[in-house]
Design an enzyme around this catalytic site. Structure first.
Site, short mmCIF file in Angstrom:
data_model
loop_
_atom_site.label_atom_id
_atom_site.label_comp_id
_atom_site.label_asym_id
_atom_site.label_seq_id
_atom_site.Cartn_x
_atom_site.Cartn_y
_atom_site.Cartn_z
N GLY A 7 0.91 -1.28 -0.19
CA GLY A 7 0.15 0.06 -0.11
C GLY A 7 0.78 1.26 -0.13
O GLY A 7 0.34 2.46 0.13
N GLY A 8 2.15 1.01 -0.32
CA GLY A 8 3.00 2.08 -0.39
C GLY A 8 2.18 3.40 -1.62
O GLY A 8 2.27 4.33 -1.62
N GLU A 37 -5.55 -4.04 -4.43
CA GLU A 37 -5.17 -5.09 -4.07
C GLU A 37 -5.56 -6.21 -4.04
O GLU A 37 -5.30 -8.16 -3.80
CB GLU A 37 -3.75 -4.45 -3.59
CG GLU A 37 -2.89 -3.26 -4.58
CD GLU A 37 -1.53 -3.39 -4.22
OE1 GLU A 37 -0.81 -2.44 -5.10
OE2 GLU A 37 -1.45 -2.93 -2.85
C1 5RP Z 1 1.51 -0.31 -4.03
C2 5RP Z 1 1.89 -1.73 -3.20
C3 5RP Z 1 3.26 -1.70 -4.35
O1 5RP Z 1 3.06 -3.35 -4.38
C4 5RP Z 1 4.19 -1.42 -2.73
O2 5RP Z 1 4.18 -0.38 -2.74
C5 5RP Z 1 5.46 -1.66 -3.60
O3 5RP Z 1 6.01 -1.41 -4.63
P1 5RP Z 1 7.25 -1.09 -5.62
O4 5RP Z 1 7.23 -1.78 -7.19
O5 5RP Z 1 7.24 0.52 -5.98
O6 5RP Z 1 8.44 -0.57 -4.02
O7 5RP Z 1 1.27 -1.62 -2.59
O8 5RP Z 1 0.37 -0.33 -3.50
#
Ligand code: 5RP
Length: 221
Positions: free
Chosen positions: A95-96, A103
């Site tokens: 969720g970053g 998701e």
């Molecule tokens: C987005 C997410 C992504 O999977 C998570 O933030 C990882 O992102 P990245 O592949 O850019 O490191 O959960 O909501």
């Protein structure tokens, strides 16, 4: 290898989990973007995809991949997505990018969750990365108080609205000993849509990219 090269390597490795002619679930973020590009390069491999965000839907369409409504699909053989943190039991913080709710929904429908991540995402204990919680806007202050009462420090993600029209509280300073239990407790707070712990339905397989190549981890039974 750069971090982007590691992300590309795991994205490429995930293609072997994609059954030809299927409809699959596709995650969100920079690692998922590399996977979408791999799908685009594998012309005609899949029939279509269910996207976990508007951004992912747009990227899939750019590659000419049909984007399906989840309500029109009974099962998905596989869901491929990145993570912000992943532990040895393949529980994750996600969720970053703020797409955690969609998701989690797409992951719930999929038979197999394949997490793709560079080695920097592997942790012994989840919680250094702030845990996102998606909240209905009118419940923001109430949820903040409830999370504080649990001993945690929530911070509003400023200037951000999810694809569902909600806000995100990022919870800092956590050391998550029992992710499944915490996932349930946070989701029990009225006004929470969901939180970014993916423990009750974690990954089944993790493809982790490091200097030694891509290693494959399976969720312990
Ligand atoms: C987005 C997410 C992504 O999977 C998570 O933030 C990882 O992102 P990245 O592949 O850019 O490191 O959960 O909501």
């Amino acid at each position: 290898m750069t971090q982007d090269e590691l992300k590309q390597a795991v994205a490429r490795a995930a293609i072997k989990y994609v059954p030809a002619g299927s409809i699959i679930g596709v995650g969100t973020g920079s690692t998922a973007n590399f996977f979408i590009d791999e799908l685009g390069a594998a012309t005609g491999l899949i029939r279509g995809a269910v996207a976990s965000s508007e951004a992912t839907a747009a990227r899939l369409r750019k590659h000419g991949i049909a984007v399906m409504d989840l309500n029109e699909v009974d099962t998905l053989p596989v869901y491929v997505d990145g993570a912000d943190e992943i532990d040895a039991g393949l529980s994750m913080i996600k969720g970053g990018g703020g797409a955690l709710t969609r998701e989690k929904i797409v992951a719930a429908v999929a038979r197999t969750f394949v997490c793709i991540a560079d080695a920097s995402k592997r942790v012994a204990l989840l919680g250094r990365f702030p845990l996102p919680i998606e909240v209905i806007p009118m419940a923001r202050a109430y949820v903040e108080r409830q999370v504080r009462a649990m001993g945690y420090e929530p911070r509003l993600r400023t200037g951000f609205t999810t694809d569902n029209g909600n806000v995100i509280l990022d919870v800092h300073g956590m050391q998550i000993e029992n992710p499944g239990e915490l996932e349930r407790r946070l989701n029990d707070i009225v006004g929470v849509v969901t939180n970014g712990l993916f423990a009750r339905r974690g990954a089944d397989v993790a493809l982790i990219g490091g200097p030694e190549g891509v290693i494959e981890l399976k969720r312990p039974q």
